[in-house]
Motif scaffolding. Structure first.
Motif, PDB file in Angstrom:
ATOM      1  N   TYR A  11       0.852  -1.188   0.000  1.00 43.72           N
ATOM      2  CA  TYR A  11       0.000   0.000   0.000  1.00 43.72           C
ATOM      3  C   TYR A  11       0.891   1.244   0.000  1.00 43.72           C
ATOM      4  CZ  TYR A  11      -3.129   3.710   1.421  1.00 43.72           C
ATOM      5  OH  TYR A  11      -3.824   4.892   1.479  1.00 43.72           O
ATOM      6  N   LEU A  12       0.710   2.101  -1.002  1.00 38.01           N
ATOM      7  CA  LEU A  12       1.517   3.309  -1.158  1.00 38.01           C
ATOM      8  C   LEU A  12       0.590   4.519  -1.130  1.00 38.01           C
ATOM      9  CD1 LEU A  12       3.808   1.977  -4.022  1.00 38.01           C
ATOM     10  CD2 LEU A  12       4.293   1.980  -1.561  1.00 38.01           C
ATOM     11  N   ASP A  13       0.725   5.325  -0.111  1.00 41.04           N
ATOM     12  CA  ASP A  13      -0.213   6.422   0.104  1.00 41.04           C
ATOM     13  C   ASP A  13       0.131   7.663  -0.715  1.00 41.04           C
ATOM     14  OD1 ASP A  13      -2.540   7.183   2.022  1.00 41.04           O
ATOM     15  OD2 ASP A  13      -1.179   8.900   2.150  1.00 41.04           O
ATOM     16  N   PHE A  14       1.414   7.967  -0.848  1.00 50.35           N
ATOM     17  CA  PHE A  14       1.830   9.168  -1.568  1.00 50.35           C
ATOM     18  C   PHE A  14       1.778   8.915  -3.075  1.00 50.35           C
ATOM     19  CE2 PHE A  14       4.829  10.599   2.117  1.00 50.35           C
ATOM     20  CZ  PHE A  14       3.718  10.840   2.914  1.00 50.35           C
ATOM     21  N   GLU A  15       1.205   9.861  -3.809  1.00 54.91           N
ATOM     22  CA  GLU A  15       1.025   9.670  -5.252  1.00 54.91           C
ATOM     23  C   GLU A  15       2.360   9.516  -5.976  1.00 54.91           C
ATOM     24  OE1 GLU A  15      -1.327  12.960  -6.517  1.00 54.91           O
ATOM     25  OE2 GLU A  15      -3.195  12.142  -5.698  1.00 54.91           O
ATOM     26  N   TYR A  16       3.358  10.292  -5.581  1.00 53.85           N
ATOM     27  CA  TYR A  16       4.629  10.216  -6.300  1.00 53.85           C
ATOM     28  C   TYR A  16       5.315   8.872  -6.066  1.00 53.85           C
ATOM     29  CZ  TYR A  16       7.479  11.111  -2.104  1.00 53.85           C
ATOM     30  OH  TYR A  16       8.092  11.016  -0.886  1.00 53.85           O
ATOM     31  N   VAL A  17       5.118   8.280  -4.893  1.00 53.56           N
ATOM     32  CA  VAL A  17       5.692   6.964  -4.630  1.00 53.56           C
ATOM     33  C   VAL A  17       5.000   5.908  -5.492  1.00 53.56           C
ATOM     34  CG1 VAL A  17       6.204   5.238  -2.867  1.00 53.56           C
ATOM     35  CG2 VAL A  17       6.308   7.659  -2.290  1.00 53.56           C
ATOM     36  N   ARG A  18       3.709   6.074  -5.701  1.00 54.02           N
ATOM     37  CA  ARG A  18       2.978   5.164  -6.579  1.00 54.02           C
ATOM     38  C   ARG A  18       3.529   5.239  -7.999  1.00 54.02           C
ATOM     39  NH1 ARG A  18       0.959   0.571  -6.340  1.00 54.02           N
ATOM     40  NH2 ARG A  18       2.284   0.332  -8.151  1.00 54.02           N
ATOM     41  N   LEU A  19       3.881   6.437  -8.461  1.00 50.73           N
ATOM     42  CA  LEU A  19       4.477   6.579  -9.792  1.00 50.73           C
ATOM     43  C   LEU A  19       5.827   5.869  -9.860  1.00 50.73           C
ATOM     44  CD1 LEU A  19       3.672  10.322 -10.610  1.00 50.73           C
ATOM     45  CD2 LEU A  19       2.621   8.297 -11.640  1.00 50.73           C
ATOM     46  N   MET A  20       6.608   5.984  -8.797  1.00 48.55           N
ATOM     47  CA  MET A  20       7.892   5.279  -8.766  1.00 48.55           C
ATOM     48  C   MET A  20       7.671   3.770  -8.800  1.00 48.55           C
ATOM     49  SD  MET A  20       9.866   7.697  -5.962  1.00 48.55           S
ATOM     50  CE  MET A  20      11.564   7.307  -6.366  1.00 48.55           C
ATOM     51  N   ALA A  21       6.671   3.302  -8.066  1.00 50.83           N
ATOM     52  CA  ALA A  21       6.372   1.875  -8.070  1.00 50.83           C
ATOM     53  C   ALA A  21       5.913   1.404  -9.443  1.00 50.83           C
ATOM     54  CB  ALA A  21       5.313   1.567  -7.020  1.00 50.83           C
ATOM     55  N   ASP A  22       5.210   2.252 -10.180  1.00 51.48           N
ATOM     56  CA  ASP A  22       4.793   1.885 -11.534  1.00 51.48           C
ATOM     57  C   ASP A  22       6.004   1.593 -12.411  1.00 51.48           C
ATOM     58  OD1 ASP A  22       2.077   2.112 -11.032  1.00 51.48           O
ATOM     59  OD2 ASP A  22       1.931   4.176 -11.757  1.00 51.48           O
ATOM     60  N   VAL A  23       7.040   2.419 -12.283  1.00 47.30           N
ATOM     61  CA  VAL A  23       8.265   2.178 -13.058  1.00 47.30           C
ATOM     62  C   VAL A  23       8.884   0.841 -12.657  1.00 47.30           C
ATOM     63  CG1 VAL A  23      10.565   3.041 -13.615  1.00 47.30           C
ATOM     64  CG2 VAL A  23       8.672   4.659 -13.321  1.00 47.30           C
ATOM     65  N   ARG A  32       0.360   4.450 -20.037  1.00 51.91           N
ATOM     66  CA  ARG A  32      -0.922   3.864 -19.635  1.00 51.91           C
ATOM     67  C   ARG A  32      -1.121   3.949 -18.124  1.00 51.91           C
ATOM     68  NH1 ARG A  32       0.001  -0.425 -21.842  1.00 51.91           N
ATOM     69  NH2 ARG A  32       0.682  -1.716 -20.103  1.00 51.91           N
ATOM     70  N   ARG A  33      -0.106   3.601 -17.368  1.00 48.82           N
ATOM     71  CA  ARG A  33      -0.245   3.631 -15.917  1.00 48.82           C
ATOM     72  C   ARG A  33      -0.371   5.049 -15.388  1.00 48.82           C
ATOM     73  NH1 ARG A  33       2.106  -0.859 -12.350  1.00 48.82           N
ATOM     74  NH2 ARG A  33       1.848  -2.743 -13.602  1.00 48.82           N
ATOM     75  N   ALA A  34       0.392   5.965 -15.968  1.00 47.20           N
ATOM     76  CA  ALA A  34       0.314   7.352 -15.507  1.00 47.20           C
ATOM     77  C   ALA A  34      -1.075   7.930 -15.742  1.00 47.20           C
ATOM     78  CB  ALA A  34       1.371   8.199 -16.212  1.00 47.20           C
ATOM     79  N   ALA A  35      -1.628   7.667 -16.915  1.00 52.30           N
ATOM     80  CA  ALA A  35      -2.937   8.224 -17.259  1.00 52.30           C
ATOM     81  C   ALA A  35      -4.068   7.533 -16.521  1.00 52.30           C
ATOM     82  CB  ALA A  35      -3.163   8.128 -18.762  1.00 52.30           C
ATOM     83  N   GLY A  36      -3.901   6.246 -16.210  1.00 56.91           N
ATOM     84  CA  GLY A  36      -4.988   5.481 -15.615  1.00 56.91           C
ATOM     85  C   GLY A  36      -4.933   5.319 -14.122  1.00 56.91           C
ATOM     86  N   GLY A  37      -3.845   5.780 -13.498  1.00 58.30           N
ATOM     87  CA  GLY A  37      -3.712   5.626 -12.057  1.00 58.30           C
ATOM     88  C   GLY A  37      -4.466   6.704 -11.300  1.00 58.30           C
ATOM     89  N   PRO A  38      -4.534   6.550  -9.989  1.00 59.48           N
ATOM     90  CA  PRO A  38      -5.255   7.520  -9.167  1.00 59.48           C
ATOM     91  C   PRO A  38      -4.661   8.916  -9.239  1.00 59.48           C
ATOM     92  CG  PRO A  38      -4.036   5.955  -7.801  1.00 59.48           C
ATOM     93  CD  PRO A  38      -3.995   5.432  -9.192  1.00 59.48           C
TER      94      PRO A  38
END
Length: 283
Positions: free
Chosen positions: A52-64, A238-244
């Motif tokens: 579970y990643l609460d911060f949006e920027y960390v979620r973007l890093m996890a997408d990579v 795709r992930r950037a556009a479709g993520g929260p």
């Protein structure tokens, strides 16, 4: 992975080597904890669910990270905090070997004692600053190099130079990835110069951020992915556009236009890193 350390974390203000940090409980998630420094949120960890990643920027890093080749990774993290991404990698990439480089020994001890860091498998922590990390790291030893180091809300300029990133390139294997978290606001002058800098060391670069940040409308985090080989751009878009977070992925000609003649940062250059307006963190 174990849920917690040997004892329940205790909220409060704690002295560390470089000042004080505050540990706050997330009242909405039983296992959630927030680490702040000078009123600036530094890390969020969920001790029950490291994915579970609460911060949006960390979620973007996890997408990579999620789009990298399957299997365990050898990872270097410069900047520790509460070790959110090392916990995520350990949970999603079992068998990964990770090194965290963090200069604040007091902070490391606090995270060990209060936030169950000892339960993260195959994780080593080295007490050193980012520039000193090079002496600790072998050539071609990392599949992933994460640079997420801040003093409060400011990225140290010495970690944003051509010379430093060339040393990072020495550590990263040929097909490996570099992930950088930086922050900028109106005008994006620092971000443009950093992008000019990292493209000196890596030919393939992409930028991920909230559209409002990229337009200079507000101060926020910008995630940079770089490699010597092609990045998984279709997946990132795709992930950037479709993520929260609904972020934008900038690359290719758009990134060249974004840099727009900005000069790379070299050791010794007089550069003032961007400082967030007080209202950003309610100060």
């Amino acid at each position: 992975m174990a849920r917690r350390g040997e004892r329940e974390p205790m909220p409060g203000v704690y002295p560390v080597t470089y000042g004080e940090v505050e540990l706050l409980r997330d009242l909405d998630r039983p296992g959630g904890w927030i680490l702040t420094s000078d009123g600036v949120p530094q890390s969020y960890v969920d001790l029950d669910d490291p994915e579970y990643l609460d911060f949006e920027y960390v979620r973007l890093m996890a997408d990579v990270i999620d789009l990298m080749e399957d299997g365990p990774l050898d990872v270097v993290h410069v900047g520790g905090g509460a070790c959110t991404l090392p916990r995520y990698v350990a949970a999603t990439r079992p068998g990964s070997r990770q090194i965290v480089v963090e200069p604040d020994a007091g902070l490391v001890q606090l995270v060990r004692d209060q936030l169950g860091l000892r339960s993260v498998p195959r994780l080593k922590v080295r007490i050193a600053d980012g520039r000193a990390a090079g002496a600790l790291l072998r050539d071609d030893s990392a599949d992933l190099f994460v640079l997420d180091a801040f003093t409060g809300a400011v990225m140290p300029v010495e970690l944003a130079t051509v010379e430093y990133l060339e040393d990072v390139a020495r550590v990263v294997r040929g097909g490996g990835t570099v992930l950088v978290n930086l922050a900028d606001g109106k005008g994006l002058a620092f971000a443009r110069r950093f992008m000019a800098t990292i493209t000196e060391a890596f030919p393939h670069v992409a930028l991920l951020a909230d559209p409002g940040v990229l337009r200079g409308r507000r101060f926020g985090n910008i995630i940079v992915a770089a490699s010597r080989v092609s990045l998984p751009l279709d997946g990132l878009i795709r992930r950037a556009a479709g993520g929260p977070a609904r972020a934008r992925c900038m690359h290719g000609r758009a990134l060249t236009d974004f840099i727009a003649g900005a000069s790379p940062i070299h050791d010794g250059d007089a550069v003032t890193p961007p400082v967030p307006p007080p209202a950003v963190f309610g100060r």
